[in-house]
Design a protein around this motif. Structure first.
Motif, PDB file in Angstrom:
ATOM      1  N   GLY A 441      -9.566  11.681 -24.851  1.00  0.00           N
ATOM      2  CA  GLY A 441      -8.978  11.281 -23.574  1.00  0.00           C
ATOM      3  C   GLY A 441      -9.182   9.807 -23.299  1.00  0.00           C
ATOM      4  O   GLY A 441     -10.268   9.260 -23.530  1.00  0.00           O
ATOM      5  N   GLU A 442      -8.127   9.155 -22.809  1.00  0.00           N
ATOM      6  CA  GLU A 442      -8.208   7.732 -22.476  1.00  0.00           C
ATOM      7  C   GLU A 442      -7.705   7.503 -21.063  1.00  0.00           C
ATOM      8  O   GLU A 442      -6.643   7.994 -20.678  1.00  0.00           O
ATOM      9  CB  GLU A 442      -7.392   6.894 -23.451  1.00  0.00           C
ATOM     10  CG  GLU A 442      -7.528   5.388 -23.203  1.00  0.00           C
ATOM     11  CD  GLU A 442      -6.834   4.569 -24.257  1.00  0.00           C
ATOM     12  OE1 GLU A 442      -7.472   4.187 -25.261  1.00  0.00           O
ATOM     13  OE2 GLU A 442      -5.614   4.326 -24.081  1.00  0.00           O
ATOM     14  N   ILE A 443      -8.509   6.783 -20.282  1.00  0.00           N
ATOM     15  CA  ILE A 443      -8.155   6.426 -18.907  1.00  0.00           C
ATOM     16  C   ILE A 443      -8.056   4.909 -18.831  1.00  0.00           C
ATOM     17  O   ILE A 443      -9.025   4.205 -19.114  1.00  0.00           O
ATOM     18  CB  ILE A 443      -9.205   6.923 -17.908  1.00  0.00           C
ATOM     19  CG1 ILE A 443      -9.383   8.437 -18.014  1.00  0.00           C
ATOM     20  CG2 ILE A 443      -8.820   6.529 -16.487  1.00  0.00           C
ATOM     21  CD1 ILE A 443     -10.550   8.960 -17.198  1.00  0.00           C
ATOM     22  N   LYS A 444      -6.893   4.414 -18.430  1.00  0.00           N
ATOM     23  CA  LYS A 444      -6.725   2.991 -18.152  1.00  0.00           C
ATOM     24  C   LYS A 444      -6.725   2.830 -16.634  1.00  0.00           C
ATOM     25  O   LYS A 444      -5.789   3.273 -15.963  1.00  0.00           O
ATOM     26  CB  LYS A 444      -5.428   2.469 -18.757  1.00  0.00           C
ATOM     27  CG  LYS A 444      -5.419   2.496 -20.285  1.00  0.00           C
ATOM     28  CD  LYS A 444      -4.116   1.940 -20.840  1.00  0.00           C
ATOM     29  CE  LYS A 444      -4.148   1.927 -22.365  1.00  0.00           C
ATOM     30  NZ  LYS A 444      -2.879   1.414 -22.948  1.00  0.00           N
ATOM     31  N   ARG A 445      -7.789   2.251 -16.112  1.00  0.00           N
ATOM     32  CA  ARG A 445      -7.994   2.178 -14.665  1.00  0.00           C
ATOM     33  C   ARG A 445      -7.783   0.756 -14.174  1.00  0.00           C
ATOM     34  O   ARG A 445      -8.504  -0.170 -14.556  1.00  0.00           O
ATOM     35  CB  ARG A 445      -9.386   2.679 -14.309  1.00  0.00           C
ATOM     36  CG  ARG A 445      -9.767   2.564 -12.848  1.00  0.00           C
ATOM     37  CD  ARG A 445     -10.846   3.552 -12.493  1.00  0.00           C
ATOM     38  NE  ARG A 445     -10.354   4.924 -12.581  1.00  0.00           N
ATOM     39  CZ  ARG A 445     -11.130   5.994 -12.424  1.00  0.00           C
ATOM     40  NH1 ARG A 445     -12.425   5.844 -12.201  1.00  0.00           N
ATOM     41  NH2 ARG A 445     -10.603   7.192 -12.493  1.00  0.00           N
ATOM     42  N   LYS A 446      -6.775   0.585 -13.292  1.00  0.00           N
ATOM     43  CA  LYS A 446      -6.445  -0.723 -12.721  1.00  0.00           C
ATOM     44  C   LYS A 446      -6.605  -0.613 -11.212  1.00  0.00           C
ATOM     45  O   LYS A 446      -5.891   0.152 -10.557  1.00  0.00           O
ATOM     46  CB  LYS A 446      -5.013  -1.111 -13.095  1.00  0.00           C
ATOM     47  CG  LYS A 446      -4.779  -1.172 -14.605  1.00  0.00           C
ATOM     48  CD  LYS A 446      -3.310  -1.426 -14.928  1.00  0.00           C
ATOM     49  CE  LYS A 446      -3.053  -1.394 -16.418  1.00  0.00           C
ATOM     50  NZ  LYS A 446      -3.691  -2.504 -17.139  1.00  0.00           N
ATOM     51  N   GLN A 447      -7.549  -1.389 -10.650  1.00  0.00           N
ATOM     52  CA  GLN A 447      -7.894  -1.232  -9.242  1.00  0.00           C
ATOM     53  C   GLN A 447      -7.885  -2.564  -8.504  1.00  0.00           C
ATOM     54  O   GLN A 447      -7.992  -3.631  -9.100  1.00  0.00           O
ATOM     55  CB  GLN A 447      -9.288  -0.596  -9.105  1.00  0.00           C
ATOM     56  CG  GLN A 447      -9.369   0.822  -9.637  1.00  0.00           C
ATOM     57  CD  GLN A 447     -10.747   1.420  -9.485  1.00  0.00           C
ATOM     58  OE1 GLN A 447     -11.755   0.729  -9.659  1.00  0.00           O
ATOM     59  NE2 GLN A 447     -10.823   2.703  -9.167  1.00  0.00           N
ATOM     60  N   LEU A 448      -7.766  -2.440  -7.160  1.00  0.00           N
ATOM     61  CA  LEU A 448      -7.859  -3.584  -6.246  1.00  0.00           C
ATOM     62  C   LEU A 448      -6.773  -4.618  -6.510  1.00  0.00           C
ATOM     63  O   LEU A 448      -7.015  -5.831  -6.494  1.00  0.00           O
ATOM     64  CB  LEU A 448      -9.241  -4.229  -6.334  1.00  0.00           C
ATOM     65  CG  LEU A 448     -10.430  -3.293  -6.061  1.00  0.00           C
ATOM     66  CD1 LEU A 448     -11.742  -4.026  -6.297  1.00  0.00           C
ATOM     67  CD2 LEU A 448     -10.363  -2.747  -4.647  1.00  0.00           C
ATOM     68  N   GLY A 449      -5.553  -4.135  -6.757  1.00  0.00           N
ATOM     69  CA  GLY A 449      -4.415  -5.032  -6.892  1.00  0.00           C
ATOM     70  C   GLY A 449      -3.850  -5.402  -5.534  1.00  0.00           C
ATOM     71  O   GLY A 449      -3.929  -4.633  -4.571  1.00  0.00           O
ATOM     72  N   VAL A 450      -3.289  -6.591  -5.426  1.00  0.00           N
ATOM     73  CA  VAL A 450      -2.680  -7.058  -4.175  1.00  0.00           C
ATOM     74  C   VAL A 450      -1.231  -6.614  -4.171  1.00  0.00           C
ATOM     75  O   VAL A 450      -0.401  -7.126  -4.921  1.00  0.00           O
ATOM     76  CB  VAL A 450      -2.786  -8.591  -4.036  1.00  0.00           C
ATOM     77  CG1 VAL A 450      -2.114  -9.047  -2.737  1.00  0.00           C
ATOM     78  CG2 VAL A 450      -4.234  -9.030  -4.070  1.00  0.00           C
ATOM     79  N   GLY A 451      -0.924  -5.626  -3.335  1.00  0.00           N
ATOM     80  CA  GLY A 451       0.419  -5.075  -3.282  1.00  0.00           C
ATOM     81  C   GLY A 451       1.282  -5.732  -2.224  1.00  0.00           C
ATOM     82  O   GLY A 451       0.922  -6.755  -1.633  1.00  0.00           O
ATOM     83  N   SER A 452       2.425  -5.114  -1.965  1.00  0.00           N
ATOM     84  CA  SER A 452       3.382  -5.668  -1.017  1.00  0.00           C
ATOM     85  C   SER A 452       2.903  -5.465   0.423  1.00  0.00           C
ATOM     86  O   SER A 452       1.962  -4.729   0.687  1.00  0.00           O
ATOM     87  CB  SER A 452       4.746  -4.986  -1.198  1.00  0.00           C
ATOM     88  OG  SER A 452       4.693  -3.657  -0.683  1.00  0.00           O
ATOM     89  N   ASN A 453       3.578  -6.122   1.362  1.00  0.00           N
ATOM     90  CA  ASN A 453       3.275  -5.941   2.784  1.00  0.00           C
ATOM     91  C   ASN A 453       4.314  -5.063   3.465  1.00  0.00           C
ATOM     92  O   ASN A 453       4.434  -5.067   4.684  1.00  0.00           O
ATOM     93  CB  ASN A 453       3.161  -7.295   3.498  1.00  0.00           C
ATOM     94  CG  ASN A 453       4.460  -8.088   3.378  1.00  0.00           C
ATOM     95  OD1 ASN A 453       5.446  -7.619   2.818  1.00  0.00           O
ATOM     96  ND2 ASN A 453       4.445  -9.307   3.906  1.00  0.00           N
ATOM     97  N   GLY A 454       5.062  -4.296   2.664  1.00  0.00           N
ATOM     98  CA  GLY A 454       6.100  -3.433   3.216  1.00  0.00           C
ATOM     99  C   GLY A 454       5.559  -2.091   3.658  1.00  0.00           C
ATOM    100  O   GLY A 454       4.342  -1.885   3.769  1.00  0.00           O
ATOM    101  N   ASN A 455       6.479  -1.151   3.888  1.00  0.00           N
ATOM    102  CA  ASN A 455       6.112   0.167   4.385  1.00  0.00           C
ATOM    103  C   ASN A 455       6.314   1.273   3.347  1.00  0.00           C
ATOM    104  O   ASN A 455       5.748   2.358   3.500  1.00  0.00           O
ATOM    105  CB  ASN A 455       6.935   0.513   5.633  1.00  0.00           C
ATOM    106  CG  ASN A 455       6.625  -0.380   6.809  1.00  0.00           C
ATOM    107  OD1 ASN A 455       5.472  -0.727   7.043  1.00  0.00           O
ATOM    108  ND2 ASN A 455       7.655  -0.784   7.538  1.00  0.00           N
ATOM    109  N   GLY A 456       7.120   1.019   2.317  1.00  0.00           N
ATOM    110  CA  GLY A 456       7.494   2.061   1.377  1.00  0.00           C
ATOM    111  C   GLY A 456       6.538   2.186   0.203  1.00  0.00           C
ATOM    112  O   GLY A 456       5.509   1.512   0.113  1.00  0.00           O
ATOM    113  N   MET A 457       6.892   3.092  -0.717  1.00  0.00           N
ATOM    114  CA  MET A 457       6.079   3.330  -1.911  1.00  0.00           C
ATOM    115  C   MET A 457       6.483   2.322  -2.982  1.00  0.00           C
ATOM    116  O   MET A 457       7.539   2.431  -3.605  1.00  0.00           O
ATOM    117  CB  MET A 457       6.283   4.765  -2.428  1.00  0.00           C
ATOM    118  CG  MET A 457       5.264   5.164  -3.486  1.00  0.00           C
ATOM    119  SD  MET A 457       5.410   6.894  -3.998  1.00  0.00           S
ATOM    120  CE  MET A 457       6.802   6.790  -5.122  1.00  0.00           C
TER     121      MET A 457
END
Length: 807
Positions: A441-457
């Motif tokens: 099993g391999e987990i690629k974990r990417k955390q604490l990214g700066v996302g958009s300021n919108g409302n959607g997904m």
């Protein structure tokens, strides 16, 4: 030349087919009534069918020779007969099955009486279950909101199961037993049709995927003693067995469409059947709604395809593909004051979650002889866990700026070989179940990214992720367990499992002030150990048994345990897997078809629990140190009883059938030792949680219900009576400002549901969940999708129409 060769091959194939024979016939009761759904198998082969609605069957493509036909049906005596198949001939073999239960002149059949949970046989396919605490939840026998995967109803008859009701969409299942944490069912070894479906049972066992309950035939649960044949976790095995191809007909088409309040719409569509040696199923489910709370929305798609083919009478191969895609808006947590004011409100309008999930499996079953068989499963998962939102304390107002993005990517592959053989040791008739397992099993974990300021997904980010890590687990295992039968009434089991686990962690642990990636210190852990276990079972009467077992268990170090929350934190280089054992002593059985019961005492020892304490380094600075700190014990009693008074006392009641059940659990889950530290005025203060209750562990889990059925009508009522629990190991009574710690109050909730079959092919299903519109919660979340109180849904209703056509 090629045309001649092709013609020759066709001629050989046709001449070979012409030499094959077949068996057909009619299965009836002693009253000369046809028996649809009876199972017909050929002993020592993989071939089998079921009778159709008229009670007839046919088995084609059989090589000439002597066969043993076995016919079975619940509530009737199994019947066997020898038959000689001749070249190109169709043999007619009819059976009349007799009722197995004749009590005081009352004829009891499987068509009435108790229709609740059942128990696994001593040997369930390739698994030994004798002497073990186990349950089989039969979904067709439940009056429940299956369209929404309502866990409170589905596990109502399974004692000791606690449920987190913080996800009203039904996308993810959160259940546990015996004082363990229900967090995405991570203390269970969760499987589907016997293979893994979690991100990584060795490093991240959270169950993000739950199959639609409309396609699940049954849920098999084996408590802690399953560790010998399945490995982790302490809670045991939970296996979702999907509905298999209908063996009685070439084509079954089914559609179930459900609607309800809050914009609920669910459409489940199924096609399956059997044509000769080929069996197939496929389904598609679309489910969407707005949710009970504000800022809640879900839109899910499930699809599945399965095919199996008997290459010969000895060998059957198969393949399965499953895909899920979800969009889920998360309402976030509430403070205690906000919950009391209006539990439906939400202070998080921009939190979204999605977890695309693709599962695949290839299977092969080979019958060596009437006494031995092999199973090979290759399986894998390609999946994601994606979230975006404002995740700080619920006391902080969302400033509508950039949101946090966290993403996991999972890739797993596994192989399990299982071998089952019956053998004799003197006069003892014994059974061995053994196997080998490989998992990667391999987990690629990417955390604490700066996302958009919108409302959607939207999971796109600006720049780099603060953390970008890779976790890899490799697991090799060998296991064997045997049943020893010194007499007809007594059996004993003994088994062992050898585990080898290799864990690796590498990647980027953070960003410098200038945005430069900071490399994480690579970590590698290798360990090998053996689990041992034994059990016994004694048949007190024809339908009742005493059982007991004791088995070692373990829970691997998780990927999150190897990741320091801050660069100054330290992970113990000797951090080890949690280990302990499970013990059961119980009495279970069935009396006719009017009483089913299971009463047991359990003891779960959970040692080497992982935690974090404060320490001081050589410079006098305080840092956090993660190591093995704790030891807890869960013990108590569980009882399930279901009784049908009409079946027991009335021969042919015109009033219909009544069945009542009680599922009761009294649990004491306490820490024997758990060292903790805190920093007061710059100094470390040590304490211990010894004597404290384990968090998220109610002391009582009681559910009661009654079902009434007559002809095509069935109505059910149930009540859940759940005791209080603590949200944290310190047993904080008063909630903190962020509502992440504090008491989780006791609650009661009622559900009613029913169905009415008004045509041979049409069934109306309906119900009201949380009939009294109770306000309660089962979880205080410390992180996503909280933080804070996550309320359970208030009163909701649903109605659905199921239409089924058989050709």
């Amino acid at each position: 030349m090629k045309k001649v060769l092709f013609a020759f091959v066709l001629l050989v194939n046709f001449s070979s087919l012409a030499q094959l024979g077949s068996i057909s016939g009619l299965i009836t009761t002693e009253l000369n009534e046809p028996l649809p759904g009876a199972s017909i198998t050929l002993a020592g082969t993989v071939r089998g069918v079921q009778t159709n609605a008229k009670g007839t069957y046919i088995l084609k493509g059989l090589k000439p020779g002597q066969y043993t036909i076995q016919v079975s049906f619940v509530g009737y005596r199994t019947s066997k007969r020898e038959v000689n198949i001749k070249e190109g001939k169709q043999q007619e073999v009819n059976f009349t099955l007799s009722d197995v239960t004749e009590l005081q002149g009352v004829s009891v059949t499987a068509q009435s009486g108790v229709k609740g949970n059942s128990f696994l046989p001593q040997v369930n396919e390739y698994t030994i279950t004798a002497g073990k605490k186990n349950e089989v939840i039969l979904l067709d026998n439940l009056q429940a909101n299956l369209a929404m995967n309502n866990s409170r109803q589905i596990f109502s008859r399974t004692p000791g199961i606690s449920v987190w009701e913080s996800d009203g969409s039904g996308i993810q299942l959160g259940v546990a037993s015996r004082g363990l944490s229900p967090n995405r069912s991570w203390e269970f070894n969760v499987r589907m049709d016997g293979y893994d479906i979690t991100p990584d049972p060795m490093g991240y066992p959270e169950a993000y995927y739950t199959p639609p309950m409309e396609v699940v035939d049954r849920i098999e649960i084996i408590r802690g003693a399953s560790s010998l044949q399945y490995g982790p976790q302490f809670g045991g095995l939970m296996n979702f067995v999907l509905r298999k191809p209908d063996l009685s007909t070439k084509l079954v088409v089914e559609s179930q469409n459900t609607t309800g309040n809050n914009g609920l719409f669910s459409s489940f569509n199924y096609v399956g059947g059997t044509a000769g040696r080929l069996s197939y199923t496929t389904y598609y489910q679309k489910r969407l709604g707005n949710g009970w709370r504000q800022n809640s929305y879900f839109n899910t798609d499930h699809s599945h395809g399965e095919v199996s083919y008997a290459l010969s009478n000895k060998l059957k191969v198969g393949a399965q593909l499953t895909y899920m895609y979800t969009q889920s808006q998360q309402a976030g947590g509430l403070t205690d004051t906000e919950f009391a004011q209006n539990a439906q409100q939400s202070k998080r309008a921009r939190n979204w979650f999605s977890n695309p999930w693709f599962i695949y499996a290839l299977t092969a079953d080979y019958v060596i002889s009437a006494d031995s068989k092999l199973s090979l499963k290759y399986f894998g998962t390609t999946a994601e866990r994606n979230s975006i939102g404002f995740t700080k304390a619920i006391t902080e107002v969302d400033p509508m700026g950039n949101r946090q993005v966290d993403r996991d990517f999972y890739q797993t592959n596994g192989l399990e070989l299982r071998y089952l053989v019956d053998y004799k040791l003197g006069s003892w008739k014994n059974t061995v179940a053994s196997g080998l397992r490989y998992f990667s099993g391999e987990i690629k974990r990417k955390q604490l990214g700066v996302g958009s300021n919108g409302n959607g997904m939207d999971f796109d980010i600006q720049g780099l992720y603060t953390r970008d890590l890779i976790f890899h687990n490799t697991n090799y295992a060998a296991f064997a367990e045997t049943i020893l039968r010194p007499s007809e009434r007594l059996l004993m089991t003994i088994g062992a499992r050898l585990e080898q686990i290799e864990t690796h962690m590498m990647g980027q642990s953070g960003l410098s002030s200038s945005g430069t990636p900071l490399a994480a210190t690579p970590s590698t852990r290798e360990r090998s150990f053996v689990l041992l276990g034994a059990g016994a079972e004694y048949q007190v009467s024809s339908g009742t048994k005493l059982y007991t077992n004791i088995a070692q268990a373990y829970r691997p170090v998780l990927a999150s345990d190897l990741l320091p929350p801050a660069t100054t934190d330290v992970i113990d280089p000797n951090l080890s897997d949690a280990k302990g054992f499970n013990f059961d002593l119980g009495y279970r059985g069935e009396l006719g078809n009017y009483l089913t019961f299971d009463v047991d005492y359990f003891h779960l020892d959970y040692d080497n629990r992982v935690g974090t304490i404060s320490r001081t380094n050589s410079d006098g600075k305080i840092y956090q140190f993660r190591t093995n700190l704790g030891h807890s014990v869960s013990k108590g009693a569980e009882a399930y009883i279901e009784f049908s008074p009409t079946t027991a006392w009335l021969k042919a009641s015109k009033m219909g059938n009544i069945s009542v059940f009680a599922s009761i659990a009294a649990i004491q889950a306490h820490y024997l030792d758990f060292k903790t530290t805190s920093v007061v005025s710059g100094k470390i203060v040590e304490s211990n949680l010894a004597g404290k209750s384990v968090e998220n562990a109610p002391e009582k889990i009681n559910r009661y219900g009654i079902t009434y059925s007559k002809k095509g009508l069935s109505l059910s009522w149930q009540i859940s009576d759940i005791g209080q629990a603590f949200a944290d190991a310190s047993n904080t009574m008063a909630a903190n400002a962020a509502a992440t710690t504090g008491l989780i109050p006791a609650y009661q909730v009622q559900d009613v549901s029913g169905s009415y079959k008004f045509k041979k092919y049409a069934t109306l299903k309906f119900g009201v969940n949380n009939l009294g519109d109770s306000r309660y919660f089962t979880r205080r979340s410390g992180g996503y999708p909280g933080p804070g109180i996550l309320p359970a849904d208030g009163r909701t209703w649903y109605v659905g129409l199921n239409v089924k056509f058989v050709n």
